[in-house]
Every structure is written in structure tokens, then in C-alpha cells.
Write a protein that holds these residues in place. Structure first.
Motif, mmCIF file in Angstrom:
data_model
loop_
_atom_site.group_PDB
_atom_site.id
_atom_site.type_symbol
_atom_site.label_atom_id
_atom_site.label_comp_id
_atom_site.label_asym_id
_atom_site.label_seq_id
_atom_site.Cartn_x
_atom_site.Cartn_y
_atom_site.Cartn_z
ATOM 1 N N GLN A 467 -0.946 3.151 -2.797
ATOM 2 C CA GLN A 467 -0.344 4.354 -3.481
ATOM 3 C C GLN A 467 0.846 4.540 -3.921
ATOM 4 O O GLN A 467 1.286 5.139 -5.272
ATOM 5 C CB GLN A 467 -0.926 5.908 -2.980
ATOM 6 C CG GLN A 467 -2.479 5.858 -2.600
ATOM 7 C CD GLN A 467 -2.932 7.292 -1.746
ATOM 8 O OE1 GLN A 467 -2.238 7.972 -1.365
ATOM 9 N NE2 GLN A 467 -4.247 7.219 -1.642
ATOM 10 N N CYS A 489 -4.460 -2.385 -7.218
ATOM 11 C CA CYS A 489 -4.357 -1.006 -6.799
ATOM 12 C C CYS A 489 -4.349 0.201 -7.811
ATOM 13 O O CYS A 489 -3.523 0.726 -8.253
ATOM 14 C CB CYS A 489 -2.749 -1.108 -6.293
ATOM 15 S SG CYS A 489 -2.505 -2.321 -5.127
ATOM 16 N N LEU A 492 -2.615 3.611 -7.369
ATOM 17 C CA LEU A 492 -0.974 3.778 -7.626
ATOM 18 C C LEU A 492 -0.529 4.933 -8.093
ATOM 19 O O LEU A 492 -0.886 5.402 -9.413
ATOM 20 C CB LEU A 492 -0.408 2.591 -8.164
ATOM 21 C CG LEU A 492 0.887 2.308 -7.721
ATOM 22 C CD1 LEU A 492 1.185 1.790 -6.295
ATOM 23 C CD2 LEU A 492 1.597 1.119 -8.745
ATOM 24 N N LEU A 495 5.948 4.258 -8.213
ATOM 25 C CA LEU A 495 6.270 2.687 -8.410
ATOM 26 C C LEU A 495 7.855 2.606 -8.771
ATOM 27 O O LEU A 495 8.212 3.608 -9.359
ATOM 28 C CB LEU A 495 5.647 2.148 -9.640
ATOM 29 C CG LEU A 495 6.039 0.772 -9.845
ATOM 30 C CD1 LEU A 495 5.483 -0.179 -8.779
ATOM 31 C CD2 LEU A 495 5.341 -0.002 -11.014
ATOM 32 N N CYS A 515 -3.267 1.163 -13.687
ATOM 33 C CA CYS A 515 -2.877 2.113 -12.831
ATOM 34 C C CYS A 515 -3.062 3.724 -13.748
ATOM 35 O O CYS A 515 -1.784 4.106 -13.891
ATOM 36 C CB CYS A 515 -1.665 1.902 -12.377
ATOM 37 S SG CYS A 515 -1.486 0.478 -11.461
#
Length: 599
Positions: A467, A489, A492, A495, A515
Motif C-alpha cells: 500500500q 500492487c 498502492l 509512492l 494503481c
């Protein structure tokens, strides 16, 4: 709700039941929606409101008058004059951070600007006599007079936070005289207080005090702590940061407050005698944080290990005279330990951490920060003995490498969080092992670990439901690694890909496609990212709330315009000022932040 002309809900449910229903609605938007149904629901929903938060928007005293007239049942009021207007959602009314839903007086309130004063507190006290929790954070205009009015009218007060307020002793004494139910008191950065104020308060309501915080109060000495020890038998939490207080005050609290469970100390004048008293008398202690102690040694911490058998959480920060003997004593005596942080304790080495691994099987979180004498075998022992470990933090641990990471990955398969910064011996082999074995990992940070590359992210993308990811400064990572994360993922939300010289638009396109939950992105100092990549990102990440894109030469004013026009939820864009067009400034001034105005 209606059948024919009959109103079944309003006809059948009394006020008390409707108010109870409104009180169970957790979101503000849900409560606001309820209040719009009819006048009765509006009146009852207002009466059921229990908490408000007020930042530095409008004239504070007038905001208080608006609030107390509309919400008569307030129990929890929070002021923070360091919260800017932009702390609330930028496209909502300026008073939204007060949770009052008032917009008709917005322009009038914003035309003036002043801090909360004693007059505002007087109004609050008159209307909210059932107030239980009051926070006045950095309210510089509050004096003893305002605090006295609260004390006299709000005798049900249980929690008071006056951090950063220049209140005097008389106000605090009045709280002690009238508020006999007071349990929580925060006096951090209250420069106007002396021993007289705190002693007067604990003499009045010390029996009920459970939590006390004192920091940077220049005139608070050991006399105050001696009074706390004498009058606060129920004290459970004490946070103390002082250059003046010595052993005497701590000894008094330790010997007379048997219920003490949480103790945070930053007292550079205290010695081993203080810790000896804590170890001898505080058998219920569960949380201990010792910061910047320069006058105690292994002798003091050994007493904690021998006497505080229930200790679960220990933080040792900048305690230069501690050695492995201290951790050995903690490991031997505190088998219930679940959280350990060792920060800047330069004499602690591999052997000390190994003892923790052998004797503390319930360890859930371990932090080793600036510990350059700790090697791979320390984490190997943690991996063998602490299978429940969920979080590991490593900063500037130059002797820890891939062997240590492999040991953690094999032994600690419940790992949820791994934060590594500037550990240059950790590379692909260690992180691949984590991706292979730690199937619950949701939070990974490998900042400036320049041996970590694409193969690490491929393994993480295949094996972990990430995440949050931070790979800033890992210069070997390219579009290939980020594409693997994007495909593997989908959950997420955060980032950080800043300072990645090889990252390009293809990575952003993959993130936009894979994402959709992304909310916060940091990608400063990325020379190959351009407006094209931003366009792909914005199309797929509709929930994006914050974006940092400074020092990205490929991003122009067109890219910034794409962000603010294409992201309905955007709250903050950090960018060079010269890259923002006049039209974009007019359209989205509230969400724009500039790192360097003159660039």
C-alpha cells in the motif's frame, strides 16, 4: 420515509432516538446530509454534535459564538491557531474545519483575523457547561482570566491541553479548585507557568489526574514534581522534558505513583538514581522512553530490567553511556517486550540486539537508527527468535546487509512494515527474499539503498500486497521495476519515486493503469518524466490528492494544468512557481505550493 402523506419516521421516533441515531453516524458528510432532511432533523442533529475542531480561519471569537449557538451539546472543543486555512479541504467552505457547516457568514468572518481571546473562552464556557475536553493549541492571547471562566462554568472538564499558551498560575489554580474530574493535562511550552500554578492545581484536583505532560516550562522545577508525587496517586502517564528538573522530582513521582504505566523522560540532569527508583517502585510500567540522557549508565537501565517486568515498549535515544549490558538486562527481565527502538546509542553493538532476539519472543517492532556497530548476526538472532515481528526500521546501519534481510524474511513472515534508509550493504538479494517470504508486507521503504534495483521490485510486486512504497534515491530502479509494482500492487496509495534518474513516462503510464487507489506521489528530481507521463497518470488515478514534482525539467505549465484540471480530489501540488500559468493560478491557487519562489 413517507407512505402516502404520512411521515412514518418523524411520527414514530421520539427526539432521543433520532439523536442517538445521528450520534452513531461517523462521517461529517453523513451527518450533514441528515441535517438537510427537514427542520426537525436539523435541530436534533445540531443538538447531537459533540465535537468541533477550529483552525486559524476567520475571527476566532466570532466563530465560537456561531458554534455554541448552533451546537448546544458540545463536549469536545479543539482549537489550534497554527492550523492554516488550507488545512481544511481547499474546495470546501473556509469554516469546514470547524465542523459547523456554516457558510453564510464566511466572507464577514474572513474579513477580520485574530486569535482566540479570553472573550471567546467566556462565551464558550457560558454555553458549553458540560464541556469535557478542551484543547487550546498555541492560542497566544489566552490568559488566566479566560481559563478561570472555563474552570468556574465547566466543572465536568476531564481533559485540558494548553500547549503553547502563555497562561499564568492563577488560571491553572482555578482549574484545580473547580474541575475535580480533570484527568488529562498537557502543559507543553507554557512559558508563563511557575511552580505555584502546577502545585496549586494538583493540590486541588490531583486525585483525579491520570496524564500529565510538561515540556519547556522554564520555571517548573523539582518542587512541582514533588507535589505531583504527593497529590496524584492515580497518575498513569508522565511526559517530562526539562533541563532543570533533577533526580528529586522523579524520585518523588516514582515512589508515590504506583499506577504509573507510561513514562517519557528527557531530563539531561537526571542520573542513575532516578532510574533506580523507577525500577524499584514502578512495577506497572509498560512504556519507557529515555531521550538524551547524559548522566546515567548501564547501572540505571539494569534496574529497569530487574524491576519493570511488564515493560512492553522501550525507546533509547542518544543515550551515549549505555552498552550491550543494558540490553542484556532488558532482555533478561522484560520478556513481555513488544517494541524496541535504539537511536544513536553508539556503544550498543551486535551482542545487545542478539540478547533481545533470544529472550523477547513477543517483539512486534524493532528500530535500529544510527547504530553502526550492529551487524548481520544481530538480525539473524531476531529472525530466529522473534517470529511475530511486524515492523523493522533501519537507518544508517552500515554493517547490516543482505544476509540480515534474508534472516528476517525467513523468520519473520508476519512482517508488515520494512523501512530501510542509507543501509548501503542491503541490495537485491535481501529485498528479493523479503518479497518471496513476507506475504503480508504492505509498507516498504528503501531510501538511498543504491544496490536495490528492478529485480527487487519485481519480487515485491509478485509477492506483497503493498500500500505504501518509497524507493527514493535507488538509482538502479527503472520503468521495469515500477511497472512490476503497478501490475502487482493495485492497492498502492502512497509512492515516493524521487531522485530516480532512469525513471520515465512509461512508469507513470503503468501506474495510471494499475494503481487506481493512488493518493500521494512524490517524484521530484526525476529528469526523464514529462507532461506525457502525467497525462497518463491523471487519467487512471482519479483519487490523487497530493503531488510533488519539483526539479523535473520535463514537466511544464501544461503538465501542471493537466493535474489541477484532471484530478477532482487534488489538495496539494508542490512545483516551481515559474511553471504555473496565470490561468492555473486563478483556477487552483488553494492547492498550489511553491518550494522555491524565485526559480
Amino acid at each position: 420515509m413517507r407512505r402516502g402523506r404520512g411521515d412514518l419516521i418523524n411520527a414514530a421516533l421520539p427526539d432521543e432516538v433520532l439523536m442517538d441515531i445521528f450520534a452513531r453516524v461517523e462521517s461529517k458528510s453523513g451527518r450533514d446530509a441528515c441535517s438537510l432532511v427537514c427542520r426537525r432533523w436539523l435541530r436534533l442533529e445540531r443538538a447531537s454534535r459533540r465535537a468541533v475542531r477550529i483552525g486559524a480561519s476567520g475571527t476566532a471569537d466570532r466563530v465560537v459564538r456561531c458554534l455554541v449557538r448552533r451546537f448546544s451539546g458540545l463536549r469536545d472543543v479543539f482549537f489550534n491557531e497554527r492550523l492554516p486555512v488550507s488545512a481544511s479541504p481547499p474546495r470546501s467552505p473556509p469554516l469546514a474545519n470547524a465542523n459547523c457547516g456554516i457558510s453564510s457568514e464566511t466572507e464577514e468572518l474572513e474579513s477580520e483575523s485574530s486569535s482566540l481571546s479570553d472573550a471567546g473562552l467566556v462565551v464558550l464556557a457560558e454555553w458549553c457547561t458540560q464541556l469535557e475536553k478542551l484543547s487550546l493549541i498555541w492560542c497566544s492571547n489566552i490568559t488566566s482570566m479566560g481559563l478561570k471562566s472555563v474552570a468556574q462554568k465547566c466543572m465536568a472538564l476531564k481533559s485540558l491541553d494548553v500547549q503553547g499558551c502563555y497562561i499564568g498560575d492563577n488560571g491553572l489554580i482555578a482549574i484545580g479548585d473547580y474541575c475535580k474530574k480533570l484527568e488529562d493535562l498537557n502543559l507543553r511550552f507554557c512559558e508563563g507557568l511557575t511552580d505555584s500554578g502546577l502545585i496549586g492545581l494538583v493540590r486541588g484536583c490531583g486525585k483525579s489526574i491520570k496524564t500529565l505532560g510538561v515540556a519547556a516550562c522554564t520555571w517548573i522545577t523539582d518542587m512541582s514534581l514533588e507535589a505531583v508525587g504527593s497529590h496524584c496517586p492515580s497518575l498513569e502517564v508522565l511526559s517530562l522534558d526539562s533541563e532543570i528538573i533533577k533526580n528529586k522530582g522523579i524520585l518523588s513521582v516514582a515512589s508515590q505513583c504506583p499506577a504509573l504505566k507510561v513514562l517519557r523522560l528527557q531530563c539531561i540532569s537526571a542520573t542513575d538514581d532516578a532510574l533506580l527508583a523507577i525500577g524499584s517502585n514502578c512495577a506497572s510500567l509498560e512504556f519507557l522512553a529515555l531521550n538524551s540522557f547524559q548522566k546515567f549508565t548501564d547501572r540505571g537501565l539494569s534496574a529497569i530490567g530487574h524491576g519493570c517486568k511488564r515493560l512492553k515498549n522501550l525507546t533509547l535515544s542518544d543515550c551515549y553511556f549505555l552498552s550491550d549490558k543494558s540490553l542484556l538486562a532488558i532482555a533478561s527481565g522484560c520478556s513481555e517486550l513488544t517494541h524496541l527502538e535504539v537511536n544513536g546509542c553508539t556503544n550498543i553493538s551486535t551482542f545487545g540486539v542478539e540478547s533481545i532476539g533470544r529472550s523477547c519472543p513477543k517483539l512486534l517492532e524493532l528500530g535500529l537508527l544510527y547504530c553502526q556497530r550492529i551487524g548481520n548476526s544481530a538480525l539473524a538472532e531476531i529472525g530466529r527468535g522473534c517470529s511475530l515481528l511486524q515492523a523493522l526500521h533501519l537507518v544508517d546501519c552500515f554493517s547490516i546487509g543482505d544476509d540480515a534481510m534474508a534472516s528476517i524474511a525467513h523468520g519473520c513472515r508476519n512482517l508488515r512494515k520494512l523501512h530501510v534508509r542509507r543501509c548501503y550493504e542491503i541490495g537485491n538479494r535481501g529485498i528479493i527474499s523479503v518479497g518471496t517470504h513476507c506475504r503480508y508486507l504492505t509498507d516498504l521503504s528503501v531510501q538511498f539503498c543504491d544496490r536495490v534495483g528492478d529485480s527487487s521490485l519485481i519480487a515485491i510486486g509478485e509477492g506483497c500486497p503493498l500500500q505504501r512504497l518509497n524507493v527514493s534515491g535507488c538509482h538502479q530502479i527503472t520503468d521495469i521495476g515500477l511497472a512490476a509494482i503497478a501490475r502487482g500492487c493495485p492497492s498502492l496509495v502512497y509512492l515516493d519515486i524521487s531522485v530516480l534518474q532512469s525513471l520515465g513516462d512509461m512508469a507513470l503510464a503503468e501506474l495510471g493503469e494499475g494503481c487506481p487507489e493512488l493518493r500521494d506521489i512524490v517524484m521530484s528530481h526525476c529528469p526523464k518524466i514529462s507532461d506525457v507521463g502525467l497525462t497518463h497518470l491523471v487519467k487512471g488515478c482519479a483519487l490523487l490528492q497530493s503531488l510533488q514534482i519539483v526539479y523535473c525539467p520535463g514537466i511544464t505549465s501544461a503538465g501542471v494544468a493537466t493535474i489541477v484540471s484532471g484530478c477532482a480530489a487534488i489538495r496539494k501540488v508542490l512545483v516551481e512557481k515559474w511553471k504555473v500559468s496565470a490561468r492555473t493560478k486563478r483556477k487552483a491557487a488553494s492547492v498550489l505550493s511553491f518550494l522555491c519562489v524565485d526559480l
